[in-house]
Structure formats: structure tokens, C-alpha cells
Design a protein around this motif. Sequence first.
Motif, PDB file in Angstrom:
ATOM      1  N   SER A 179      42.366  55.858  24.056  1.00 48.71           N
ATOM      2  CA  SER A 179      43.607  55.078  24.075  1.00 48.71           C
ATOM      3  C   SER A 179      43.381  53.780  24.862  1.00 48.71           C
ATOM      4  O   SER A 179      42.472  53.712  25.674  1.00 48.71           O
ATOM      5  CB  SER A 179      44.731  55.888  24.720  1.00 48.71           C
ATOM      6  OG  SER A 179      44.764  57.182  24.157  1.00 48.71           O
TER       7      SER A 179
ATOM      8  N   TRP B 201      47.245  52.255  29.442  1.00 52.65           N
ATOM      9  CA  TRP B 201      47.596  53.609  29.886  1.00 52.65           C
ATOM     10  C   TRP B 201      47.027  53.909  31.267  1.00 52.65           C
ATOM     11  O   TRP B 201      47.540  54.791  31.979  1.00 52.65           O
ATOM     12  CB  TRP B 201      47.125  54.658  28.877  1.00 52.65           C
ATOM     13  CG  TRP B 201      47.955  54.685  27.623  1.00 52.65           C
ATOM     14  CD1 TRP B 201      47.561  54.321  26.363  1.00 52.65           C
ATOM     15  CD2 TRP B 201      49.333  55.081  27.505  1.00 52.65           C
ATOM     16  NE1 TRP B 201      48.590  54.476  25.468  1.00 52.65           N
ATOM     17  CE2 TRP B 201      49.691  54.939  26.134  1.00 52.65           C
ATOM     18  CE3 TRP B 201      50.287  55.552  28.410  1.00 52.65           C
ATOM     19  CZ2 TRP B 201      50.976  55.242  25.668  1.00 52.65           C
ATOM     20  CZ3 TRP B 201      51.563  55.864  27.930  1.00 52.65           C
ATOM     21  CH2 TRP B 201      51.889  55.708  26.582  1.00 52.65           C
TER      22      TRP B 201
ATOM     23  N   THR C 246      49.776  51.874  20.423  1.00 52.54           N
ATOM     24  CA  THR C 246      48.479  52.529  20.619  1.00 52.54           C
ATOM     25  C   THR C 246      47.863  52.913  19.276  1.00 52.54           C
ATOM     26  O   THR C 246      46.692  52.638  19.015  1.00 52.54           O
ATOM     27  CB  THR C 246      48.663  53.798  21.481  1.00 52.54           C
ATOM     28  OG1 THR C 246      49.128  53.391  22.767  1.00 52.54           O
ATOM     29  CG2 THR C 246      47.362  54.556  21.645  1.00 52.54           C
TER      30      THR C 246
END
Lengths: 149, 472
Positions: free
Chosen positions: B258, B262, A32
Motif C-alpha cells: 500500500s 498509510w 490506494t
Amino acid sequence: MAERFTKSMARNIYLGGSTFFILLFLVLTFDTQSRAMPERDNRDQLTEEVVRGKHVWENNNCVGCHSLMGEGAYFAPELANVFDRRGAADSDVFKAYMNAWMNAMPTNVPGRRQMPQFNLTDQEINDLSSFLEWTSKIDDNGWPPNIEG
Amino acid sequence: MKYESQRVAMPYFIFALVLFAGQIVFGLVLGMQYVVGDFLFPEIPFNVARMVHTNLLIVWLLFGFMGATYYLVPEEAQTELYSPLLAWILFWVFAAAGTLTILGYLFVDYATLADITLNRLLPTMGREFLEQPTITKIGLALVFVGFIFNIMMTALKGRKTVVNIILITGLIGLAALWMFSFYNPSNLATDKYFWWFVIHLWVEGVWELIMGAILAFVLIKITGVDREVIEKWLYVIIAMALITGIIGTGHHYFWIGSPEYWLWLGSVFGALEPLPFFMMVLFAFTMINRRKRNHPNKVATLWAMGTAVMAFLGAGVWGFLHTLAPVNYYTHGSQITAAHGHMAFYGAYVMIVLTIISYAMPIMRGRPYGNSNTAQVVEMWGFWLMTIAMVFITLFLTGAGILQIWLQRIPESGEALSFMATQDAISLFYWARMIAGCFFMAGLVVYLGSFFIKGQASFDDEVHDGPALKDA
């Protein structure tokens, strides 16, 4: 629980499971931070002005009433898209709006929620505006659903 | 109480309850400001009252966890505390730092507070729940280090039990994750990503280890069930907590910059996060059903069942309600979040601290079998008033949230109501929440009042159908 499921089996699930998921979390965090976010958070436009603006945001505890990208308090409007909502996505319009707004506070309308007067300098209002403009351009998977935040 | 040094838990518990009362007073101020916008303005603006409300919560829960630790670690390890003096010194350091910080919030303008505490040297202030001046954060880190040192030295010289090992693992995790509060990058997206390492990995990670260990300790004491059985349950619960909760952090990474994976990870693992809390309900009720003795301290048993159920409802069910990304897209940062936050913190962490206080305080006050029947009945009234009030606070905030989403989030731009117009439209729910908040305060007064009722339960109140309490 059945007797054939022993305490040491439970302990092994705890140790093995938590170790595996901590490692997975670290790998995902690395991906990330190093690969994905540089393409999404427009960090190439993170100017000195924006950095100073973030400090103005923090030093006046703005998050104590407002939310920013949905996080913070829910007493006052969302501000990650205020650049689009109040500034028509134009830097000059937004800065003029911010200047007028910050200096007009508090409204002192009886019974209404009041925003304090923070006595910011013109430079600080300018920096804060740049910070909010920069924030509005982070790729946040299309949140919020509409302009009202 | 088996070891004299356990008594050092007492000032921690008492101070925790004093701060709890302060937290609720400021909760009522906030509730009023939601309906009468200029209430106490400009003397106490909303942001100040909120900071006091949330920071008092965090600090008093930490006092509660520390008190619980000082009480149970020596008893589990079967040895005196390594240094009661260090525990007393750290109590005064933490109490002074906490009090000064809260007074700073109330009496010094926040920007001035940032200035005089030299925030510019290491800027960490102005982030939700981490508003403390950097110097306070450093002080807190030092208190954690001294506290863990004291506890480790105690645990290492005595019997090593699973309860102690898991409690200390949780406390070390708490201290280690606190270090992320010092990391405040200029990039807001990165700042937010690591901010959750403190917030989420505390309350949906290591704090669950602490809660599980305290609950296990109290259940061993009040039920007399074999330690082996209880420890097995504890391992399964914390395994579930960490297996779901660590990647479950992803449910906070949907809309803050992000990447998209996710959305999936946060939804799937977030949806599994109720599991450890469901296990805690089964755990508490199964152990109490299989009890080997009827402990005369009935109200402690009530708290132990209550914390499991309310944690499951608040953290589990109310968390699940908005953890799936397609739902969270509409609920994120709405009153639904506030509803979940209130019941989850009350159910899981307020109630576990009140559970250990209910069990341990009478013993430390020289009432080994619990308070008198009258005191217990009054404390039960406090339990029900506070708990039912919290259920209503949560329901009213949920109603406010659903209506907010309906008016403000779901319609297209141009048709949707603005934030402030929406707030006006849902004010009835805020009034109802305020009334429920007053009932909570009444419950708290009754609860605190129970401490002033004299007398104690006697050994004869115990029904013997297993090992006697004296031998526990």
C-alpha cells in the motif's frame, strides 16, 4: 463526566465521528486501489503461472508456518524475500533451489522443526516459485530490514 | 432471568467453554513444537495445530457473543426471544459445521480438504484465520443471517435500549465484514488489503461495540447505576473505538504494497487506539465505585474489572508498543506480534465472554444471586491463574521478540543471524512460555471445576444501600 455533557452529545459524536471516518476510509481505499497500488504491486507481471502459484501457496496452508510480507505464522522463515535470500534474485537459480528443497522435506533431524512433504509436482513447484518471485518485487516500503526477513 | 427464552444462551455458553478447552490443548501442542520441533510430527504438523488453535478461538468467541446476545437482548427489550426454535436450530448447525471443520483440519490433509470441498470453484482457503473451507464460510454467513434476523425481530418488538442498538450494530457489522472473506483476488497485495477488512475491522472495530455493549449490560446489572450514565459512557467508548480504529487499519498497510501515506495515518491513528480501552477501564472502575448495591455475584464483578484492565494492557499498551511505523519496521511479523495477539484476545474477548458467562450462567441455573461462596472463590482462583499466566506468556514472548529483533532484524545483511539460528538462540524464552502455558491450563481446569460446585448465594448476601436487586 460533567452533567453538561449529555447522552445525546455523546451519541452525536459517535454517529458523526464514525460516519466521517468510514467515508474517509472508503476514499483512501479507492485512492490506494485505483491510483497507488497499480504502480507498486507490479501487477503487469501477474502471469497465469503466478496466479496458479498463489493457489499452490493457499491449498497447502503455507501461511500456517511461514510469514509472507510479515503476515502469517512465525514458526518458519519469512518468504516474501526468499527469492533474494535463497535464489540470489535469479529465476533459474531460485527454481532449482526450490525443486531441491521441496523434495528434500522433511529432514527428519531429531528435535528440529519439520516441514512436511507436500508431494508437489514439478509444475506446482515451478508455479509456487514464480509466485514467490513476483511477491518479492512488490514495493513494500523497503521491508524487511535485511535479507534474513 | 426474566424471560424463559433467555435460557437458549446456555448451550451456546457450554459449547463455547468446551471449544475453549480444545483451543488451550492445541496451544500447548504449539508451545511444545516451538521447543521440540518434531513434537507430534508428522501426525499433527505445526500448521494444522495452529489452524485448530486460532479457528477454535474465533468459533468459541462467536458462540460466546451469540450466547451473550440471546441472553441480554430479550432482557433489554423486555420481551421473549422472537424464535427460540431458530436459535436452537442455528446452534446445532453452527456446532456441527464448526466440529466438522476442525475434524477436517485434523484428519484430512489440507490440500485434499481444499479439493473435496471444491475450493477451486470459489478459492477462499489458505489465508491466515480464514482457512475454513468455502462451504463452511457460506454456512457461517447463513448462521449470521438467521441469528441477526432472530435478534432484530426480538429487539424491534420490545423496548429499544442503547445497549441493544449498539450490540446489534456490532453484530451486523461483524456479519457484513465477513463477506470480505469471500473476496480473494489473484493479486496478493490486494488480497492482503481486503483481508484486513475482516481481521482488523472485526477485532479493532465492530467487536469493540459488542464488547462495550456486553460490559455495559453487566455493569448495569451488578452496580445498579442509572442506565443513562452507563449509556453515555458506552457512546463515548464506541465513538473513540471507531474514530481511531477505522483509519487505524492503516497500521497493517505499512509493508504490504500500500502507498506511503498509510505510514503516517496508521501510526497516528494506531497510537490513538488505546483510548477506547483506557476509557473502558475508567468506565468499569467508576461504575463499580458508584455502585448502588453490592451484588452477591462478586466474581462477575471481578471479571468485569479484569476484562477492562487486561484489554487495555493487551490491546492498548501492547498494541501501542509496535504501532508506530519506524518501530513496526523492526517488529512486524516477530514474536512481538504474537505477544500482543495473545494478551489482546484474552483481555478483550475471552474475558468479556467469561464475564457474561459468570453473570448469566448462575441465573440460568436457578441461582439468581450467583453461585455459592465456595464456587465463587474457586472461580476467582481460575481467574487469577489464567490471567497471571497470560501476563507471563505475554512477557516471555515479548522477551523472545526483543531478542529476535536484536539478533535477526537490526544487524546488516551478512551479519544478522538467520531465522532458524535466532529461534535456537531464544529457545529459553519459549520454554518459559511453555511453563506459563501449563499454568494457564491449570487455571482453566480450576475455572471449569467451579461449575461443578453446588449451592448458591442468597439474597441476604446483598448489602442494601440502594434499589434492591429484586427490583433491578
